[in-house]
Write a protein that holds these residues in place. Structure first.
Motif, PDB file in Angstrom:
ATOM      1  N   LEU A   1      -1.391   0.645   7.840  1.00  0.00           N
ATOM      2  CA  LEU A   1       0.034   0.862   8.196  1.00  0.00           C
ATOM      3  C   LEU A   1       0.834  -0.418   8.220  1.00  0.00           C
ATOM      4  CD1 LEU A   1       0.131   3.770  10.922  1.00  0.00           C
ATOM      5  CD2 LEU A   1       1.585   3.649   8.485  1.00  0.00           C
ATOM      6  N   GLU A   2       0.083  -1.549   9.126  1.00  0.00           N
ATOM      7  CA  GLU A   2       0.864  -2.561   9.531  1.00  0.00           C
ATOM      8  C   GLU A   2       1.243  -3.191   8.014  1.00  0.00           C
ATOM      9  OE1 GLU A   2       1.536  -3.402  12.394  1.00  0.00           O
ATOM     10  OE2 GLU A   2       1.509  -5.551  12.603  1.00  0.00           O
ATOM     11  N   VAL A   3       0.116  -3.590   7.278  1.00  0.00           N
ATOM     12  CA  VAL A   3      -0.077  -4.052   6.139  1.00  0.00           C
ATOM     13  C   VAL A   3       1.267  -3.339   5.161  1.00  0.00           C
ATOM     14  CG1 VAL A   3      -0.962  -4.785   3.527  1.00  0.00           C
ATOM     15  CG2 VAL A   3      -2.370  -5.000   5.889  1.00  0.00           C
ATOM     16  N   GLU A   4       1.309  -2.022   5.330  1.00  0.00           N
ATOM     17  CA  GLU A   4       2.187  -1.399   4.571  1.00  0.00           C
ATOM     18  C   GLU A   4       3.741  -1.551   4.852  1.00  0.00           C
ATOM     19  OE1 GLU A   4       1.319   0.173   1.849  1.00  0.00           O
ATOM     20  OE2 GLU A   4       3.164   1.083   1.379  1.00  0.00           O
ATOM     21  N   ILE A   5       3.650  -1.588   6.513  1.00  0.00           N
ATOM     22  CA  ILE A   5       5.037  -1.654   7.209  1.00  0.00           C
ATOM     23  C   ILE A   5       5.529  -3.036   6.500  1.00  0.00           C
ATOM     24  CG2 ILE A   5       6.317  -2.354   9.240  1.00  0.00           C
ATOM     25  CD1 ILE A   5       4.239  -0.220  10.570  1.00  0.00           C
ATOM     26  N   TYR A   6       4.632  -4.012   6.575  1.00  0.00           N
ATOM     27  CA  TYR A   6       4.886  -5.622   5.979  1.00  0.00           C
ATOM     28  C   TYR A   6       5.594  -5.353   4.734  1.00  0.00           C
ATOM     29  CZ  TYR A   6       4.441 -10.517   4.873  1.00  0.00           C
ATOM     30  OH  TYR A   6       4.757 -11.966   4.354  1.00  0.00           O
ATOM     31  N   ARG A   7       4.799  -4.806   3.772  1.00  0.00           N
ATOM     32  CA  ARG A   7       5.109  -4.913   2.561  1.00  0.00           C
ATOM     33  C   ARG A   7       6.330  -4.234   2.235  1.00  0.00           C
ATOM     34  NH1 ARG A   7       3.545  -2.248  -2.207  1.00  0.00           N
ATOM     35  NH2 ARG A   7       3.208  -0.298  -1.299  1.00  0.00           N
ATOM     36  N   GLN A   8       6.652  -3.073   2.863  1.00  0.00           N
ATOM     37  CA  GLN A   8       7.794  -2.379   2.660  1.00  0.00           C
ATOM     38  C   GLN A   8       8.849  -3.375   3.297  1.00  0.00           C
ATOM     39  OE1 GLN A   8       8.469   0.506   1.470  1.00  0.00           O
ATOM     40  NE2 GLN A   8       6.465   1.218   1.171  1.00  0.00           N
ATOM     41  N   THR A   9       8.809  -4.245   4.280  1.00  0.00           N
ATOM     42  CA  THR A   9       9.989  -4.985   5.009  1.00  0.00           C
ATOM     43  C   THR A   9      10.242  -6.236   4.179  1.00  0.00           C
ATOM     44  OG1 THR A   9       8.930  -4.254   7.195  1.00  0.00           O
ATOM     45  CG2 THR A   9      10.680  -5.970   7.114  1.00  0.00           C
ATOM     46  N   SER A  10       9.104  -6.831   3.618  1.00  0.00           N
ATOM     47  CA  SER A  10       9.439  -8.300   3.516  1.00  0.00           C
ATOM     48  C   SER A  10       9.333  -8.215   1.707  1.00  0.00           C
ATOM     49  CB  SER A  10       8.495  -9.262   3.791  1.00  0.00           C
ATOM     50  OG  SER A  10       6.945  -8.899   3.419  1.00  0.00           O
ATOM     51  N   GLU A  11       8.625  -7.044   1.163  1.00  0.00           N
ATOM     52  CA  GLU A  11       8.334  -7.275  -0.218  1.00  0.00           C
ATOM     53  C   GLU A  11       9.369  -6.497  -1.086  1.00  0.00           C
ATOM     54  OE1 GLU A  11       4.292  -6.969  -1.450  1.00  0.00           O
ATOM     55  OE2 GLU A  11       3.733  -8.661   0.101  1.00  0.00           O
ATOM     56  N   ILE A  12       9.272  -5.083  -0.419  1.00  0.00           N
ATOM     57  CA  ILE A  12      10.067  -4.129  -1.068  1.00  0.00           C
ATOM     58  C   ILE A  12      11.485  -3.983  -0.608  1.00  0.00           C
ATOM     59  CG2 ILE A  12      10.119  -1.621  -1.792  1.00  0.00           C
ATOM     60  CD1 ILE A  12       7.141  -1.709  -1.551  1.00  0.00           C
ATOM     61  N   PHE A  13      11.835  -4.461   0.637  1.00  0.00           N
ATOM     62  CA  PHE A  13      12.877  -4.498   1.289  1.00  0.00           C
ATOM     63  C   PHE A  13      13.430  -3.015   1.671  1.00  0.00           C
ATOM     64  CE2 PHE A  13      12.941  -8.565  -0.920  1.00  0.00           C
ATOM     65  CZ  PHE A  13      12.902  -9.382   0.199  1.00  0.00           C
ATOM     66  N   ASP A  14      12.629  -1.987   1.794  1.00  0.00           N
ATOM     67  CA  ASP A  14      12.737  -0.792   2.021  1.00  0.00           C
ATOM     68  C   ASP A  14      12.699  -0.595   3.681  1.00  0.00           C
ATOM     69  OD1 ASP A  14      13.054   1.887   2.445  1.00  0.00           O
ATOM     70  OD2 ASP A  14      11.686   2.427   0.858  1.00  0.00           O
ATOM     71  N   LEU A  15      13.596  -0.800   4.200  1.00  0.00           N
ATOM     72  CA  LEU A  15      13.819  -0.958   5.789  1.00  0.00           C
ATOM     73  C   LEU A  15      13.542   0.548   6.325  1.00  0.00           C
ATOM     74  CD1 LEU A  15      16.097  -3.397   7.458  1.00  0.00           C
ATOM     75  CD2 LEU A  15      13.753  -3.149   7.378  1.00  0.00           C
ATOM     76  N   SER A  16      13.968   1.581   5.700  1.00  0.00           N
ATOM     77  CA  SER A  16      13.915   2.789   6.176  1.00  0.00           C
ATOM     78  C   SER A  16      12.342   3.386   5.989  1.00  0.00           C
ATOM     79  CB  SER A  16      14.879   3.798   5.636  1.00  0.00           C
ATOM     80  OG  SER A  16      14.623   4.091   4.221  1.00  0.00           O
ATOM     81  N   THR A  17      11.818   3.268   5.134  1.00  0.00           N
ATOM     82  CA  THR A  17      10.325   3.580   5.048  1.00  0.00           C
ATOM     83  C   THR A  17       9.656   2.790   6.143  1.00  0.00           C
ATOM     84  OG1 THR A  17      10.636   3.993   2.698  1.00  0.00           O
ATOM     85  CG2 THR A  17       8.192   3.410   3.504  1.00  0.00           C
ATOM     86  N   ALA A  18       9.881   1.439   6.205  1.00  0.00           N
ATOM     87  CA  ALA A  18       9.072   0.841   7.125  1.00  0.00           C
ATOM     88  C   ALA A  18       9.345   1.250   8.639  1.00  0.00           C
ATOM     89  CB  ALA A  18       9.453  -0.710   7.142  1.00  0.00           C
ATOM     90  N   ALA A  19      10.604   1.539   8.854  1.00  0.00           N
ATOM     91  CA  ALA A  19      10.978   2.334  10.229  1.00  0.00           C
ATOM     92  C   ALA A  19      10.360   3.557  10.552  1.00  0.00           C
ATOM     93  CB  ALA A  19      12.521   2.496  10.261  1.00  0.00           C
ATOM     94  N   VAL A  20      10.072   4.253   9.503  1.00  0.00           N
ATOM     95  CA  VAL A  20       9.298   5.505   9.664  1.00  0.00           C
ATOM     96  C   VAL A  20       8.038   5.325   9.785  1.00  0.00           C
ATOM     97  CG1 VAL A  20       8.503   7.689   8.329  1.00  0.00           C
ATOM     98  CG2 VAL A  20      10.965   6.840   7.984  1.00  0.00           C
ATOM     99  N   LEU A  21       7.502   4.397   9.033  1.00  0.00           N
ATOM    100  CA  LEU A  21       6.001   4.050   9.247  1.00  0.00           C
ATOM    101  C   LEU A  21       5.789   3.357  10.794  1.00  0.00           C
ATOM    102  CD1 LEU A  21       4.872   2.545   5.800  1.00  0.00           C
ATOM    103  CD2 LEU A  21       4.413   4.633   6.939  1.00  0.00           C
TER     104      LEU A  21
END
Lengths: 547, 343
Positions: free
Chosen positions: A225-245
């Motif tokens: 999950l953590e890696v995914e949150i990081y990926r969503q935040t810093s690579e995909i810039f998908d903040l809402s998915t990161a927030a959900v995770l």
């Protein structure tokens, strides 16, 4: 005031500061990032949660996160419990040094550990070179790295208590007809239960939220999950998915903590504690020598070997070239020479430790008071949340929440120690609470009847007994602060990097020189930690039994 | 000096103290005696301020202690298992109370020396408490409790865990010490020997209430009821109907002292009042067992149809188990008790 309401008032007084601290520096930033993620143009879109969880790849991440954490925890307990016993109950030459050695991995930046294991079991690594064995494509590399990391958690948490358990309890059971194993199972194991549960909880949380290790050893196959949150935040810039995770992780961790608080409360009781120096003895008999030997072998292969590979790589250039390079500011990655990171790290960690010990100590003192109600127990679980929520979230939350009024700390150096203390304080609570709860209430009463006001009782009775635990807790907090990476990477200023941040920046750049410098800096961090811990160990033994 | 008025403490639904009234005079050594669970430790804890009262009040020197926390009450309490501070040496343990009162270092040292001399441990100040024997720990605990010159000294099972000979010696020493110091003492114990040896006044407790209060001699000679009698170790207790100077009992007619309460009641025959005679006389019994008691032999007798009897015999005259003997009763050792249910 009756004694009862006075007790409640005292507890409230103790809890006030930790509550405010966690509200301002934890709840508020996390809330900010969740709002940032789930709000679109000021409108809440909670349906996002369902959408995100419906994705098969997210479900796969959830499943992997859970089972690898369970497997890592089980494996760590299996490997480290004999170690806890050996450190608690056996005297052997070099024990102090070895205790520090096993703690070092815990404080290493996760990226460094990942790299060290890659160098050990990956392509072109030591095992590959010797026998053609590669583990980096399997989950075993991750599991082994997790054991490497968390060995110290079990040895310190369980061993610390084990060393102080009165051996006569077990002897009493033996005399009553219990076999050696049965006596251990019926007497020692239940007494150790809370400590084992606490250690297992920590290991589970660390591995559940594992970031650097999985990032490097997991490749494209394995992602937490953590890696995914990081990926969503810093690579995909998908903040809402990161927030959900983040919310999902938050919920899962919260649930685990509630269950844990419940089990611990059921099993924690007043234990007979004795001075640790009275319980340890030289190994006797073939069985104990074999145990000692196997523990030493485990430490050598699992903990020392990766570190040795790390050191070897840092020296893999003529004339200490990698170390020489650290003293030059090249103006590219760093505004200052990488070597300056050492001073930064030591200073930040010292401040963070002070904050963590103050906050965690107050919280533990409040929680240890008798007759804790539901509210207080809830607070106990709440304190652990900073461990479970992603460090990336904390760092990112600091960045977006504390940079504007009412609390504008943007660019302030205190942000880094605050974030580190947030991660360190739960350790302080976890380490001190079992010992504080085991202090005989009548000792406190004896002091009160002799004229000691409540705060004096704490200083005169609790403190001398828990000082050992307090030092262990401070050591833990210091180590965690030194190695903290996920949050610090967001908030450390470019001209004031900490060691792990500097290592990560070096690793992020191509070239042998940067890689070698990263190895060299990691080696320095390792040495700094080892020295700090050795000082702590000395402090502990020299002053035991006096005040 | 110390006064309790209707002191009541409830744990859950159970009353550990149930409307206890008690007064302890200046310089008096009062000893609360009772089986475990009778509320005697709770009594001490309420006086010390470690346990709040659900009802009633505690006075010390005429001052109501309600709301005064433990550390401001100025009483001394010696805990059951001493509770010496394990991290401190003997001297620091004894000096603790003085330190809490902000006494000067020199004064502390002098007082510690004085008290360690007093309790018979001169020069022990630097010793570790872990290295002390049980008796020494007890002495240190006593010195620690006495050091701040408490207005009232309370002892919770002061000699509970010590071996017998040490206990007997320490009881004499304590008694002597309290006499010399003029300390007001409230002790609790479950050991009647200890209570009788130590106390000016014995207070027997049962189920959170006071069953009897009096001098050791009064309590011993005239137990208030069957509970007190049995707790003191008397087993020759039966239901009886008294008429004039005779009581009708399961053992037959038993003579009672002049002025005994008349009518139905409970009757105690102390073992010394059970006289063994020839089997052809008195109540016919079989000797069931003998217990050597040092100064005498306790002979357990089995009458044919009535409850067992215990007799105290001189060492040489004691019959063998299995012997047939006769029993007659000595009115001087017979007591007609109050009714336990009405007490």
């Amino acid at each position: 005031m009756t004694p009862r309401t006075r007790r409640g008032a005292a507890r409230f007084g103790l809890m006030a500061l930790p509550v405010v601290f966690f509200a301002v520096f934890f709840a508020y930033p996390v809330a900010a990032i969740v709002a940032r993620g789930l709000q679109v143009d000021g409108v809440w879109r909670l349906g996002r949660v369902v959408d995100v969880l419906a994705q098969p790849d997210i479900r796969h991440v959830l499943w992997f996160t859970t089972w690898q954490a369970l497997a890592s925890t089980a494996l760590t307990l299996l490997v480290a419990l004999p170690g806890a016993y050996v450190f608690a109950r056996m005297d052997f030459p070099g024990k102090q040094a070895l205790r520090a050695v096993v703690t070092v991995p815990f404080v290493l930046p996760t990226v460094v550990v990942g790299t060290a294991f890659l160098a050990l079991v990956g392509r072109g690594g030591l095992l590959d070179g010797l026998w053609g064995v590669r583990l980096d494509t399997t989950v075993w590399a991750i599991l082994l790295a997790h054991v490497f990391f968390n060995y110290a958690v079990v040895v310190r948490t369980v061993g610390g208590l084990w060393a102080q358990l009165d051996p006569r309890q077990e002897e009493a059971a033996r005399v009553l007809g219990a076999s050696r194993l049965a006596a251990w199972r019926k007497v020692t194991l239940p007494a150790l239960g809370p400590a084992v549960a606490a250690a297992a909880l920590m290991v589970f949380l660390f591995t559940f939220t594992s970031f650097g290790v999985v990032q490097i050893l997991g490749g494209p196959t394995f992602s937490t999950l953590e890696v995914e949150i990081y990926r969503q935040t810093s690579e995909i810039f998908d903040l809402s998915t990161a927030a959900v995770l983040t919310i999902v992780q938050f919920g899962a961790v919260g649930a685990i903590l509630v269950v844990h608080a419940w089990t611990v409360r059921r099993r924690e009781g007043a234990l007979r504690l004795v001075d640790a120096s009275l319980t340890a003895g030289r190994p006797r008999g073939a069985g104990q020598w074999a145990l000692l030997g196997s523990v030493l072998a485990t430490v050598a292969v699992l903990l020392v070997l990766p570190l040795a590979v790390l050191v070897q790589r840092s020296l893999d250039a003529p004339g200490f070239a990698y170390y020489q390079a650290l003293t030059h500011a090249d103006g590219g990655t760093f505004l200052v020479a990488p070597i300056d990171a050492i001073g930064n790290s030591l200073r930040y960690a010292a401040v963070a430790t002070l904050i963590a010990v103050l906050i965690g100590g107050l919280a533990a003192a409040a929680l240890a008071r008798r007759g804790a109600g539901r509210l207080v127990r809830g607070f106990d679980a709440l304190l652990m949340l900073p461990l479970g929520v992603s460090a990336v979230t904390v760092g990112f939350g600091f960045l977006i929440a504390l940079d504007k009024p009412p609390l504008n700390l943007r660019g302030s150096w205190i942000l880094v120690p605050l974030a580190q203390a947030l991660v360190g304080a739960p350790f302080v609570v976890r380490t001190m609470l079992p010992v504080l709860r085991a202090v005989d209430e009548r000792l406190r009463e004896a002091a009160a009847v002799l004229g000691a006001p409540p705060w004096r009782v704490w200083r005169e009775v609790d403190l001398p007994i828990v000082r050992r635990a307090l030092l262990v807790a401070a050591g833990f907090a210091y180590a965690v602060s030194l190695g903290e990476f996920g949050a610090t990477v967001f908030i450390a200023r470019p001209d004031n990097p900490t060691l792990p941040v500097a290592v990560a920046r070096l690793l992020g750049r191509a070239g042998d020189l940067n890689y070698g410098q990263a190895m060299a800096l990691s080696t320095i961090l390792m040495v700094v930690c080892a020295v700090a811990l050795l000082v702590l160990e000395r402090l502990r033994t020299d002053r035991t039994g006096e005040f | 000096m110390l006064g309790l008025e209707g002191a009541t403490v409830r744990f859950g639904g159970r009353a550990a103290l149930d409307g206890v009234d008690l007064d302890v005079a200046e310089h008096e050594v009062a000893c609360v005696l009772g089986p475990s669970g009778s509320g005697k430790s709770t009594l001490l804890r309420t006086v010390a301020g470690l346990q709040g009262l659900d009802a009633g009040r505690v006075f010390l020197d005429g001052r109501d202690l309600t709301g005064v926390p433990a550390h401001r009450r100025g009483v001394g309490l010696m805990f059951q298992d001493h509770q010496l501070f394990p991290q401190r040496d003997v001297g620091a343990n004894v000096a603790f109370g003085l330190r809490m009162r902000g006494a000067a270092r020199a004064e502390q040292d002098a007082r510690v020396r004085e008290l360690l001399d007093l309790v018979g441990l001169p020069g022990a100040a630097r010793r570790a408490v872990a290295a002390l024997s049980g008796g020494e720990q007890q002495r240190v605990a006593l010195a620690r409790a006495l050091a701040p010159r408490p207005r009232l000294l309370m002892l919770d099972e002061p000699l509970g865990q010590l071996d017998r000979s040490l206990r007997e010696r320490l009881v004499v020493e304590l008694r002597d010490l309290f006499g010399r110091l003029g300390t007001t003492v409230l002790a609790v114990t479950h050991d009647q020997g200890e209570a009788f040896a130590l106390a000016d006044r014995v207070v027997v407790m049962r189920d959170g209430r006071i069953a009897q209060s009096g001098t050791p001699l009064e309590v011993w000679q005239r137990p208030a009821d069957e509970f007190v009698a049995r707790f003191l170790g008397f087993d020759n207790v039966v239901e009886a109907t008294v008429a004039g100077r005779t009581a009708d009992t399961p053992w037959g007619k038993v003579p009672v002292p002049e002025g005994s309460p008349q009518g139905p009641g409970t009757l105690l025959v102390r073992p010394a009042g059970v006289r063994l005679v020839d089997a052809s006389e008195g109540l016919r019994c079989t000797v069931a067992a003998r217990t050597f008691r040092g100064t005498h032999v306790a002979v357990h007798l089995m009458p044919e149809q009535s409850p067992r009897l215990e007799a105290a015999c001189p060492l040489r005259a004691a019959p063998e188990p299995g012997d047939e003997v006769g029993v007659v009763f000595d009115a001087a050792e017979v007591v007609v008790l109050g009714d336990a249910s009405r007490a």
